[in-house]
Enzyme design. Sequence first.
Site, PDB file in Angstrom:
ATOM      1  N   ASN A   1      -4.538 -30.216 -29.566  1.00 13.41           N
ATOM      2  CA  ASN A   1      -5.876 -30.679 -29.157  1.00 13.41           C
ATOM      3  C   ASN A   1      -5.987 -30.832 -27.637  1.00 13.41           C
ATOM      4  OD1 ASN A   1      -6.774 -30.886 -31.820  1.00 13.41           O
ATOM      5  ND2 ASN A   1      -5.918 -32.938 -32.026  1.00 13.41           N
TER       6      ASN A   1
ATOM      7  N   HIS B   1     -14.219 -38.644 -40.056  1.00 16.77           N
ATOM      8  CA  HIS B   1     -12.766 -38.766 -39.905  1.00 16.77           C
ATOM      9  C   HIS B   1     -12.216 -39.972 -40.666  1.00 16.77           C
ATOM     10  CE1 HIS B   1      -9.047 -39.685 -37.474  1.00 16.77           C
ATOM     11  NE2 HIS B   1      -8.936 -38.376 -37.582  1.00 16.77           N
TER      12      HIS B   1
ATOM     13  N   GLU C   1     -19.202 -38.359 -36.465  1.00 13.89           N
ATOM     14  CA  GLU C   1     -18.490 -37.648 -35.404  1.00 13.89           C
ATOM     15  C   GLU C   1     -19.534 -36.785 -34.690  1.00 13.89           C
ATOM     16  OE1 GLU C   1     -14.803 -35.565 -36.611  1.00 13.89           O
ATOM     17  OE2 GLU C   1     -14.803 -36.858 -38.350  1.00 13.89           O
TER      18      GLU C   1
ATOM     19  N   SER D   1     -13.873 -32.885 -36.610  1.00 10.16           N
ATOM     20  CA  SER D   1     -12.520 -32.496 -36.214  1.00 10.16           C
ATOM     21  C   SER D   1     -11.913 -31.391 -37.068  1.00 10.16           C
ATOM     22  CB  SER D   1     -11.606 -33.719 -36.244  1.00 10.16           C
ATOM     23  OG  SER D   1     -11.563 -34.260 -37.540  1.00 10.16           O
TER      24      SER D   1
ATOM     25  N   ASP E   1     -18.595 -40.725 -32.596  1.00  8.38           N
ATOM     26  CA  ASP E   1     -17.184 -40.500 -32.273  1.00  8.38           C
ATOM     27  C   ASP E   1     -17.083 -39.141 -31.592  1.00  8.38           C
ATOM     28  OD1 ASP E   1     -14.568 -39.512 -32.415  1.00  8.38           O
ATOM     29  OD2 ASP E   1     -14.105 -40.594 -34.259  1.00  8.38           O
TER      30      ASP E   1
ATOM     31  N   HIS F   1     -13.457 -35.167 -30.027  1.00  6.62           N
ATOM     32  CA  HIS F   1     -13.184 -33.756 -29.727  1.00  6.62           C
ATOM     33  C   HIS F   1     -14.230 -33.127 -28.800  1.00  6.62           C
ATOM     34  CE1 HIS F   1      -9.836 -33.388 -32.586  1.00  6.62           C
ATOM     35  NE2 HIS F   1     -10.493 -34.304 -33.253  1.00  6.62           N
TER      36      HIS F   1
ATOM     37  N   LYS G   1      -6.891 -36.051 -26.296  1.00  6.38           N
ATOM     38  CA  LYS G   1      -7.169 -34.670 -26.683  1.00  6.38           C
ATOM     39  C   LYS G   1      -7.413 -33.874 -25.389  1.00  6.38           C
ATOM     40  CE  LYS G   1      -8.612 -36.497 -31.106  1.00  6.38           C
ATOM     41  NZ  LYS G   1      -7.285 -36.600 -31.677  1.00  6.38           N
TER      42      LYS G   1
HETATM   43  C1  LIG Z   1     -12.732 -37.550 -34.902  1.00  9.69           C
HETATM   44  C2  LIG Z   1     -11.529 -38.372 -34.592  1.00  9.69           C
HETATM   45  N1  LIG Z   1     -11.673 -39.691 -34.393  1.00  9.69           N
HETATM   46  C3  LIG Z   1     -10.632 -40.481 -34.101  1.00  9.69           C
HETATM   47  C4  LIG Z   1      -9.360 -39.973 -34.004  1.00  9.69           C
HETATM   48  C5  LIG Z   1      -8.221 -40.889 -33.724  1.00  9.69           C
HETATM   49  O1  LIG Z   1      -7.852 -40.821 -32.388  1.00  9.69           O
HETATM   50  P1  LIG Z   1      -6.342 -41.146 -31.957  1.00  9.69           P
HETATM   51  O2  LIG Z   1      -5.560 -39.910 -32.237  1.00  9.69           O
HETATM   52  O3  LIG Z   1      -6.434 -41.515 -30.526  1.00  9.69           O
HETATM   53  O4  LIG Z   1      -5.883 -42.283 -32.819  1.00  9.69           O
HETATM   54  C6  LIG Z   1      -9.160 -38.600 -34.175  1.00  9.69           C
HETATM   55  C7  LIG Z   1      -7.806 -38.044 -33.995  1.00  9.69           C
HETATM   56  O5  LIG Z   1      -7.184 -37.412 -34.689  1.00  9.69           O
HETATM   57  C8  LIG Z   1     -10.256 -37.783 -34.504  1.00  9.69           C
HETATM   58  O6  LIG Z   1     -10.101 -36.483 -34.724  1.00  9.69           O
END
Ligand SMILES: Cc1ncc(COP(=O)(O)O)c(C=O)c1O
Length: 390
Positions: free
Chosen positions: A45, A131, A175, A179, A204, A207, A238
Amino acid sequence: MIDRLNSYLEEIKENGNYRILRYIKPVSTTKIIYNSRECINLCSNSYLSLHNHPEILKAAKEAIDLYGAGICSSRSVSGSIDLYRELEKEIAEFKGYSEALIFSNGYLANIGIISTLTEKDDVIFSDELNHSSLIHSMRLSRAKKVVYRHRDANSLEEKIKEEKSRKGKFFVVTETIFSMDGDVAHLKEIYELKKKYDLIVIVDDAHGTGVFGEKGTGIEEMFGLQGAFDVQMATFGKALGSYGAFVLSKGTVIEYLINRAKTFMYTTALPPSALGASLKALKLLKNDFTYKNALWENIEYFRKKLNEAGFNLKDSIGPIIPIVVGDDKDAVKMQEELLQRGIFLQAIRPPTVPKGTSRLRLTIVRGLSKEEMDYAAQCIIEAGKKVGLL
Ligand SMILES: Cc1ncc(COP(=O)(O)O)c(C=O)c1O
């Protein structure tokens, strides 16, 4: 307990869903060694390939020299070193919000925000493909949870109308770019619904940050909606190349999270190296769009090859490319086939994605050369033919 777990593990294996950890050694920005073989890493990522940028490494080392290897305290005790303040100011400015609060990672941030800001009489409307951290956070909330169809503002509005009689606040959680699918939420429509129904919207942008928008600040910028929502969460782990996460909102929300969010209050603060690295990454990106532009050149180059070969890339638009195989075992077969040829990526299976949609999730990063992309695309096309995708 052991017998019980063994029986579950057997079941997971039978379903083609068993996971192992693949230990790798990175040898360059885009290459790793796995099982003594050099492979192209097609599942990182680190979209802007900043994780090993010399200036960022230097900044991380300088932070270690000044502050030590770890902070060894929570933010609320003695963990809030001045680098935090500097980085929070910088990221809030970059993202167009008034305040920011850094959490130790995105999973903790999402759990903290949603479980702290929502209450018993409230309703949380959640995209069906959100997510795991968002889903998990809702389980910890006392609010009612309502799932709406993926990227479907009509479905969201229908669900809102069904809950009209409730007296609590209405939250929408989504999101920005998904992701596992690489597609983008209908933020313009969600913004209209926010105004119409006085919704509280939490997005969120894990990405999207560093990748989308003219200045690369994220998906809100791409829609001309920078700072338009109530709370945004995004990560440093990321495109920004380091580790950690941040929440953006108004001062009151931040103040409340500092006082009530358990996943902020009761965990050790990020190490100084991560803060130093993120700060440098932001400074580099603020003045220089070449990183983002080079990433998009690669994205377009690679997508064109897969599209021309006849792959269905669904509605994905950026560096995340899903190749949906369907069957779990076929997805693993394709992944193994690619590994044999030096392409490192993972088959993504349930529960990460819905049943029957197992897939390869490729990610395109700035550091990939044309030769690497040509080779990887050729291998993917041949592997796709073997499992009947083309
Ligand atoms: C959409 C989304 N939110 C939150 C996270 C969590 O972030 P972190 O990897 O910093 O715990 C991820 C990570 O995989 C993600 O893809």
